[in-house]
Design an enzyme around this catalytic site. Structure first.
Site, PDB file in Angstrom:
ATOM      1  N   HIS A  16      38.362  12.778  -1.226  1.00 12.42           N
ATOM      2  CA  HIS A  16      37.754  12.267  -2.463  1.00 12.42           C
ATOM      3  C   HIS A  16      38.706  11.293  -3.152  1.00 12.42           C
ATOM      4  O   HIS A  16      39.866  11.641  -3.406  1.00 12.42           O
ATOM      5  CB  HIS A  16      37.436  13.416  -3.415  1.00 12.42           C
ATOM      6  CG  HIS A  16      36.347  14.329  -2.922  1.00 12.42           C
ATOM      7  ND1 HIS A  16      35.060  14.292  -3.399  1.00 12.42           N
ATOM      8  CD2 HIS A  16      36.357  15.296  -1.967  1.00 12.42           C
ATOM      9  CE1 HIS A  16      34.321  15.209  -2.783  1.00 12.42           C
ATOM     10  NE2 HIS A  16      35.092  15.835  -1.905  1.00 12.42           N
ATOM     11  N   HIS A  73      37.004  13.330   5.257  1.00  9.89           N
ATOM     12  CA  HIS A  73      36.624  13.973   3.995  1.00  9.89           C
ATOM     13  C   HIS A  73      37.793  13.941   3.017  1.00  9.89           C
ATOM     14  O   HIS A  73      38.686  14.787   3.060  1.00  9.89           O
ATOM     15  CB  HIS A  73      36.187  15.428   4.296  1.00  9.89           C
ATOM     16  CG  HIS A  73      35.521  16.117   3.143  1.00  9.89           C
ATOM     17  ND1 HIS A  73      34.358  16.837   3.281  1.00  9.89           N
ATOM     18  CD2 HIS A  73      35.858  16.208   1.832  1.00  9.89           C
ATOM     19  CE1 HIS A  73      34.015  17.341   2.103  1.00  9.89           C
ATOM     20  NE2 HIS A  73      34.914  16.971   1.202  1.00  9.89           N
ATOM     21  N   GLY A 105      29.728  18.574  -5.658  1.00  9.10           N
ATOM     22  CA  GLY A 105      29.578  19.279  -6.927  1.00  9.10           C
ATOM     23  C   GLY A 105      29.315  20.753  -6.661  1.00  9.10           C
ATOM     24  O   GLY A 105      29.395  21.203  -5.525  1.00  9.10           O
ATOM     25  N   ASP A 138      40.351  16.853   1.754  1.00  9.52           N
ATOM     26  CA  ASP A 138      39.487  17.062   0.585  1.00  9.52           C
ATOM     27  C   ASP A 138      40.088  16.380  -0.643  1.00  9.52           C
ATOM     28  O   ASP A 138      39.662  15.289  -0.996  1.00  9.52           O
ATOM     29  CB  ASP A 138      39.226  18.552   0.329  1.00  9.52           C
ATOM     30  CG  ASP A 138      37.894  18.803  -0.367  1.00  9.52           C
ATOM     31  OD1 ASP A 138      37.097  17.868  -0.469  1.00  9.52           O
ATOM     32  OD2 ASP A 138      37.658  19.950  -0.802  1.00  9.52           O
ATOM     33  N   GLU A 175      30.384  25.966   1.664  1.00  8.94           N
ATOM     34  CA  GLU A 175      31.734  26.091   1.112  1.00  8.94           C
ATOM     35  C   GLU A 175      31.718  27.284   0.147  1.00  8.94           C
ATOM     36  O   GLU A 175      32.233  28.353   0.456  1.00  8.94           O
ATOM     37  CB  GLU A 175      32.114  24.795   0.379  1.00  8.94           C
ATOM     38  CG  GLU A 175      33.478  24.812  -0.282  1.00  8.94           C
ATOM     39  CD  GLU A 175      33.716  23.577  -1.147  1.00  8.94           C
ATOM     40  OE1 GLU A 175      32.752  22.899  -1.506  1.00  8.94           O
ATOM     41  OE2 GLU A 175      34.889  23.321  -1.478  1.00  8.94           O
ATOM     42  N   HIS A 234      27.991  18.224   1.448  1.00  9.87           N
ATOM     43  CA  HIS A 234      28.869  19.366   1.159  1.00  9.87           C
ATOM     44  C   HIS A 234      28.009  20.625   1.266  1.00  9.87           C
ATOM     45  O   HIS A 234      27.087  20.818   0.451  1.00  9.87           O
ATOM     46  CB  HIS A 234      29.399  19.292  -0.274  1.00  9.87           C
ATOM     47  CG  HIS A 234      30.632  18.481  -0.452  1.00  9.87           C
ATOM     48  ND1 HIS A 234      30.627  17.126  -0.503  1.00  9.87           N
ATOM     49  CD2 HIS A 234      31.934  18.860  -0.606  1.00  9.87           C
ATOM     50  CE1 HIS A 234      31.866  16.688  -0.686  1.00  9.87           C
ATOM     51  NE2 HIS A 234      32.679  17.717  -0.760  1.00  9.87           N
ATOM     52  N   ASP A 289      38.691  10.403  -6.231  1.00  6.91           N
ATOM     53  CA  ASP A 289      39.113  10.955  -7.528  1.00  6.91           C
ATOM     54  C   ASP A 289      39.875  12.264  -7.360  1.00  6.91           C
ATOM     55  O   ASP A 289      40.229  12.907  -8.354  1.00  6.91           O
ATOM     56  CB  ASP A 289      37.915  11.123  -8.473  1.00  6.91           C
ATOM     57  CG  ASP A 289      36.751  11.891  -7.860  1.00  6.91           C
ATOM     58  OD1 ASP A 289      36.569  11.855  -6.632  1.00  6.91           O
ATOM     59  OD2 ASP A 289      36.012  12.559  -8.613  1.00  6.91           O
TER      60      ASP A 289
HETATM   61  O1  LIG Z   1      35.293  20.578  -2.224  1.00  6.60           O
HETATM   62  C1  LIG Z   1      34.471  20.095  -3.018  1.00  6.60           C
HETATM   63  N1  LIG Z   1      33.231  20.639  -3.117  1.00  6.60           N
HETATM   64  C2  LIG Z   1      32.281  20.132  -3.926  1.00  6.60           C
HETATM   65  N2  LIG Z   1      32.495  19.083  -4.718  1.00  6.60           N
HETATM   66  C3  LIG Z   1      33.705  18.512  -4.682  1.00  6.60           C
HETATM   67  C4  LIG Z   1      34.725  18.971  -3.854  1.00  6.60           C
HETATM   68  N3  LIG Z   1      35.826  18.212  -4.060  1.00  6.60           N
HETATM   69  C5  LIG Z   1      35.482  17.304  -4.975  1.00  6.60           C
HETATM   70  N4  LIG Z   1      34.203  17.472  -5.368  1.00  6.60           N
HETATM   71  C6  LIG Z   1      33.458  16.719  -6.379  1.00  6.60           C
HETATM   72  O2  LIG Z   1      33.133  15.452  -5.839  1.00  6.60           O
HETATM   73  C7  LIG Z   1      33.217  14.487  -6.876  1.00  6.60           C
HETATM   74  C8  LIG Z   1      33.239  13.085  -6.310  1.00  6.60           C
HETATM   75  O3  LIG Z   1      34.359  12.806  -5.546  1.00  6.60           O
HETATM   76  C9  LIG Z   1      34.430  14.934  -7.649  1.00  6.60           C
HETATM   77  O4  LIG Z   1      34.460  14.385  -8.937  1.00  6.60           O
HETATM   78  C10 LIG Z   1      34.265  16.438  -7.654  1.00  6.60           C
HETATM   79  O5  LIG Z   1      33.494  16.849  -8.761  1.00  6.60           O
HETATM   80 ZN   LIG Z   2      34.878  17.707  -0.759  1.00  6.54          ZN
END
Ligand SMILES: O=c1[nH]cnc2c1ncn2[C@@H]1O[C@H](CO)[C@@H](O)[C@H]1O
Ligand SMILES: [Zn+2]
Length: 381
Positions: free
Chosen positions: A28, A26, A188, A307, A218, A215, A30
């Protein structure tokens, strides 16, 4: 004279944690850019909304802004990373650097996720986004191998909960299956956007025998986890940390699991736990009180993840180091988390087994044996 191994194994050193083979499910794309890269890409693309243009100050800004205690505010910081990832060159560069950074941190297998729909501000087609990232991931693997570090990276395509494009992104993930994309995810804001909103996407992927994680659990609790598993059929839970709400620990130390927690444990549902991120978004109060300690003791299929390395100023080694400090984990515990993660990856079973048997276990065995040599060295003989 017989030298016996120490009764309690010594805690792993920072250097051992760095060298230990690690698996990351996990992370991201970005959320993991190098701060200096954000600054350079912003200059190249004429993006003038960065809050800081000095890389060190920008890094601090991300970390501090992500420390808000709210998932929604945490997610606002992604405007700037997504803002500079709008060309094929930028996407490929970020992907390549991601793989290089993970390899330097001792990661041997990673699944990197991102939402293709967020990279179309300058007119890229979804396919162009996916191909640029895949090219970057392969480039990163090649450069890491040339530097003596072998790592394998697959992509997960994320659909944003608040948009209504999940089926389209699921179809895209299916089209690029066996071509760099290993699965699908939704991310999101959680509150107000339950997983069942994207049911058509999950049903499509199930009909295609494809894999996905969601997701869930959380910012929102048990109903979100329950939907993700029992309505949507998720293979894994992104975070899933609120499963703790269905576990009762009594004063005498006895524990009972509710039906949902029992299901998650019995079915070996992987939990993609992200300790530092959870503290930042308020999903857990501190490392010491993070549910990972209890979940590990109870034998849940717990895994450790980063994350967003930029927003949390973290790495797999840093997450492991925090857990070693907090819970006194040994190399055996770190191996347990790593094997859990490898078992839960979305690549074929035979490849997962080979990674466990030929890379992970030998790696930890070599580290465990180091006390032998350290003792001899200490004696000065
Ligand atoms: O921990 C999280 N929980 C929910 N959404 C997330 C988390 N971290 C990142 N993103 C979302 O996932 C998109 C794509 O990678 C990111 O742009 C962010 O808006
Ligand atoms: Zn995430």
């Amino acid at each position: 004279m017989t030298t016996l191994p120490p009764d309690a194994p010594p805690p792993p050193t920072p250097d051992q944690i760095l060298r230990a083979p690690k698996v990351l499910l996990h992370d991201h794309l970005d959320g993991g850019l190098r701060p200096a890269t954000v600054v350079e890409l912003a200059a190249e693309q004429g993006y003038d909304r960065l809050p800081e243009t000095d890389p060190a100050r920008l890094a601090d800004w991300f970390r501090a802004s992500a420390d808000s205690g709210s998932l929604v505010r945490y997610l606002e910081t992604f405007t700037h990373t997504v803002g500079v990832m709008q060309t094929p060159e930028a996407l490929a560069r970020v992907a390549a650097e991601c793989v290089l950074d993970l390899a330097a941190d001792g990661v041997v297998y990673a699944e990197i996720r991102y939402a293709p729909e967020q990279h179309q501000e300058r007119g890229l087609r979804l396919e162009e986004v996916v191909e640029a990232v895949n090219e970057g991931l392969r480039e990163g693997e090649r450069r890491a191998a040339a530097g003596g570090r072998r790592v394998r990276a697959g992509a997960l395509l994320t659909a944003m909960r608040q948009a209504a494009r999940a089926l389209e992104i699921a179809e895209l993930a299916n089209r690029y299956r066996d071509a760099g994309v290993v699965g699908f995810d939704i991310a999101g804001p959680e509150a107000g956007f339950p997983p069942t909103r994207s049911l058509d996407a999950f049903e499509f992927l199930k009909r295609e025998n494809n894999h996905f994680t969601i997701h869930a659990g959380e910012a929102f609790g048990l109903p979100s986890i329950w939907q993700a598993l029992q309505w949507c059929g998720a293979d894994r839970l992104g975070h899933g940390v609120r499963i703790i709400d269905d576990i009762e620990v009594r004063e005498d130390g006895s524990v009972s699991l509710g039906r949902l927690a029992a299901y998650v444990r019995d079915k070996r549902i992987p939990l993609e736990l992200c300790p530092t991120s959870n503290i930042q978004t308020g999903a857990a109060p501190s490392y010491a009180e993070h549910p990972i300690g209890l979940l590990r003791r109870l034998g849940f299929r717990a895994t450790v993840n980063t994350d967003n390395r930029l927003m949390s100023d973290t790495s797999m080694s840093r997450e492991f180091t925090q857990l070693v400090r907090t819970f006194h984990y040994t190399l055996d515990d770190l191996q347990w988390f790593t094997v859990n993660a490898m078992k839960s990856a979305f690549i074929p079973f035979d490849e997962r087994l080979a990674m466990i048997g030929d890379v992970i276990k030998p790696g930890y065995a070599a580290l465990r044996s180091e006390w032998l040599f350290r003792r001899e060295a200490d004696k000065g003989t």
